[in-house]
Design a protein around this motif. Structure first.
Motif, PDB file in Angstrom:
ATOM      1  N   LEU A  85       1.011  -1.223  -0.349  1.00  0.00           N
ATOM      2  CA  LEU A  85       0.025  -0.504  -0.077  1.00  0.00           C
ATOM      3  C   LEU A  85       0.776   1.190  -0.098  1.00  0.00           C
ATOM      4  O   LEU A  85       2.179   1.444   0.184  1.00  0.00           O
ATOM      5  N   ALA A  86       0.100   2.184  -0.166  1.00  0.00           N
ATOM      6  CA  ALA A  86       0.742   3.592  -0.516  1.00  0.00           C
ATOM      7  C   ALA A  86       0.913   4.148   0.306  1.00  0.00           C
ATOM      8  O   ALA A  86      -0.060   3.832   1.319  1.00  0.00           O
ATOM      9  N   ARG A 104      -8.628  23.280  -9.161  1.00  0.00           N
ATOM     10  CA  ARG A 104      -7.802  21.263  -8.174  1.00  0.00           C
ATOM     11  C   ARG A 104      -9.038  21.675  -7.387  1.00  0.00           C
ATOM     12  O   ARG A 104      -9.491  21.800  -6.411  1.00  0.00           O
ATOM     13  N   LEU A 105      -9.376  19.598  -7.461  1.00  0.00           N
ATOM     14  CA  LEU A 105     -10.338  19.271  -6.067  1.00  0.00           C
ATOM     15  C   LEU A 105      -9.044  18.546  -5.621  1.00  0.00           C
ATOM     16  O   LEU A 105      -8.188  17.563  -5.941  1.00  0.00           O
ATOM     17  N   VAL A 106      -9.451  18.601  -3.899  1.00  0.00           N
ATOM     18  CA  VAL A 106      -8.318  18.109  -3.417  1.00  0.00           C
ATOM     19  C   VAL A 106      -8.929  17.437  -2.320  1.00  0.00           C
ATOM     20  O   VAL A 106     -10.087  17.541  -1.761  1.00  0.00           O
ATOM     21  N   VAL A 107      -8.436  15.986  -2.260  1.00  0.00           N
ATOM     22  CA  VAL A 107      -9.464  14.327  -1.400  1.00  0.00           C
ATOM     23  C   VAL A 107      -8.854  14.295  -0.696  1.00  0.00           C
ATOM     24  O   VAL A 107      -7.430  13.729  -0.858  1.00  0.00           O
ATOM     25  N   ALA A 108      -9.475  14.223   0.592  1.00  0.00           N
ATOM     26  CA  ALA A 108      -8.924  13.345   1.941  1.00  0.00           C
ATOM     27  C   ALA A 108      -8.576  12.241   1.573  1.00  0.00           C
ATOM     28  O   ALA A 108     -10.184  11.408   1.214  1.00  0.00           O
ATOM     29  N   PRO A 109      -8.090  11.182   1.642  1.00  0.00           N
ATOM     30  CA  PRO A 109      -8.232   9.537   0.994  1.00  0.00           C
ATOM     31  C   PRO A 109      -9.382   9.044   2.402  1.00  0.00           C
ATOM     32  O   PRO A 109      -8.967   9.118   3.245  1.00  0.00           O
ATOM     33  N   MET A 114      -7.111   4.145  -1.014  1.00  0.00           N
ATOM     34  CA  MET A 114      -7.550   5.095  -1.674  1.00  0.00           C
ATOM     35  C   MET A 114      -6.247   6.164  -1.903  1.00  0.00           C
ATOM     36  O   MET A 114      -5.899   7.600  -2.290  1.00  0.00           O
ATOM     37  N   ALA A 115      -5.572   5.931  -0.478  1.00  0.00           N
ATOM     38  CA  ALA A 115      -4.675   7.027  -0.295  1.00  0.00           C
ATOM     39  C   ALA A 115      -3.450   7.150  -1.411  1.00  0.00           C
ATOM     40  O   ALA A 115      -2.348   8.272  -1.602  1.00  0.00           O
ATOM     41  N   ALA A 116      -3.832   5.713  -2.833  1.00  0.00           N
ATOM     42  CA  ALA A 116      -2.321   5.214  -3.400  1.00  0.00           C
ATOM     43  C   ALA A 116      -2.785   6.722  -4.562  1.00  0.00           C
ATOM     44  O   ALA A 116      -2.670   7.048  -5.337  1.00  0.00           O
ATOM     45  N   PHE A 117      -4.446   6.851  -4.201  1.00  0.00           N
ATOM     46  CA  PHE A 117      -4.369   7.993  -5.382  1.00  0.00           C
ATOM     47  C   PHE A 117      -4.444  10.094  -5.027  1.00  0.00           C
ATOM     48  O   PHE A 117      -5.368   9.996  -5.409  1.00  0.00           O
ATOM     49  N   ALA A 118      -3.880   9.830  -3.618  1.00  0.00           N
ATOM     50  CA  ALA A 118      -4.019  11.235  -2.969  1.00  0.00           C
ATOM     51  C   ALA A 118      -3.078  12.571  -3.932  1.00  0.00           C
ATOM     52  O   ALA A 118      -3.349  13.494  -3.888  1.00  0.00           O
ATOM     53  N   ASN A 119      -2.230  11.767  -4.590  1.00  0.00           N
ATOM     54  CA  ASN A 119      -1.446  12.368  -5.462  1.00  0.00           C
ATOM     55  C   ASN A 119      -1.632  13.227  -6.422  1.00  0.00           C
ATOM     56  O   ASN A 119      -0.976  13.440  -7.516  1.00  0.00           O
ATOM     57  N   VAL A 120      -2.989  12.287  -7.326  1.00  0.00           N
ATOM     58  CA  VAL A 120      -3.463  12.822  -8.560  1.00  0.00           C
ATOM     59  C   VAL A 120      -3.720  13.883  -9.013  1.00  0.00           C
ATOM     60  O   VAL A 120      -4.976  14.665  -7.665  1.00  0.00           O
ATOM     61  N   ASP A 121      -3.695  14.922  -9.635  1.00  0.00           N
ATOM     62  CA  ASP A 121      -3.885  16.470 -10.366  1.00  0.00           C
ATOM     63  C   ASP A 121      -5.268  16.034 -10.807  1.00  0.00           C
ATOM     64  O   ASP A 121      -5.176  15.498 -11.728  1.00  0.00           O
ATOM     65  N   ALA A 122      -6.317  16.486 -10.114  1.00  0.00           N
ATOM     66  CA  ALA A 122      -7.762  16.100 -10.936  1.00  0.00           C
ATOM     67  C   ALA A 122      -8.268  17.400 -11.237  1.00  0.00           C
ATOM     68  O   ALA A 122      -8.354  17.856 -10.222  1.00  0.00           O
ATOM     69  N   PRO A 123      -8.623  17.843 -12.450  1.00  0.00           N
ATOM     70  CA  PRO A 123      -9.383  19.138 -12.191  1.00  0.00           C
ATOM     71  C   PRO A 123     -10.496  18.743 -11.326  1.00  0.00           C
ATOM     72  O   PRO A 123     -11.432  17.549 -11.581  1.00  0.00           O
ATOM     73  N   ASP A 124     -10.815  20.278 -11.081  1.00  0.00           N
ATOM     74  CA  ASP A 124     -12.465  20.228 -10.292  1.00  0.00           C
ATOM     75  C   ASP A 124     -13.481  20.489 -11.139  1.00  0.00           C
ATOM     76  O   ASP A 124     -13.628  22.100 -11.683  1.00  0.00           O
TER      77      ASP A 124
END
Length: 180
Positions: A85-86, A104-109, A114-124
């Motif tokens: 796991l990340a 930009r969307l900031v999501v808490a895992p 889901m922590a593996a996707f914490a540093n994904v830069d996704a548009p909001d």
């Protein structure tokens, strides 16, 4: 009780000839050449599954006598894959200088997965209001420049060159004929 499956990948037993093996399998499976060609496509094809050990061995020996090398796989054996796991994400920045860019969307895992996707830069992209028009407006298209000055209208009732109806055929005179 263990369950097995028989899979074929197009491999032949040593010394076997392809044409002979294809003919043997066509006879065994009572299949046409097209279906036998699918078996030899190079992909792994499951021939039979949910067999007990005796039936799986019978299939294996019969297919090997026909010249085909098959895999007998225990489908009850669970293959467990170890996943690393990340690490959990770093806490959100406190100062506005270190904050994410706007839009930009900031999501808490929610968990370690889901922590593996914490540093994904996704548009909001957000959500539109109820009844909002989501389709972009249509661009105005300029009408084509056509020169229609050479065309004119014919007067009402004029002959425009339509095909004329064929004259009605003349009915022959049958008054002299009698039925006896």
């Amino acid at each position: 009780m263990a369950r097995y499956e028989i899979a074929f990948s197009g491999e032949l037993v040593p010394g076997a000839q392809l044409e002979v093996v294809q003919a043997n399998l066509a006879k065994l499976f009572q299949a046409d050449a097209q279906r036998i060609a699918l078996l030899f496509s190079g992909r792994r094809v499951v021939i039979k599954n949910n067999l007990d050990e005796a039936a799986a061995e019978k299939y294996r020996s019969t297919l090997e006598r026909a010249g085909a090398r098959v895999e007998v796989i225990d489908i009850d054996a669970q293959v467990i894959e170890e996943i690393e796991l990340a690490p959990p994400p770093v806490a959100a920045p406190a100062s506005p200088v270190d904050a994410q860019p706007t839009g930009r969307l900031v999501v808490a895992p929610r968990d370690e997965y889901m922590a593996a996707f914490a540093n994904v830069d996704a548009p909001d992209f957000g959500v539109a209001a109820l009844g909002a028009d989501l389709q972009d407006g249509k661009a105005q298209i300029a009408p084509p420049a056509l020169d229609l000055s050479s065309f004119s209208l014919a007067p009402v009732g004029s002959d425009m060159g339509q095909a004329k109806a064929a004259p009605a055929a003349e009915v022959p005179d049958t008054s002299h004929l009698k039925l006896v």
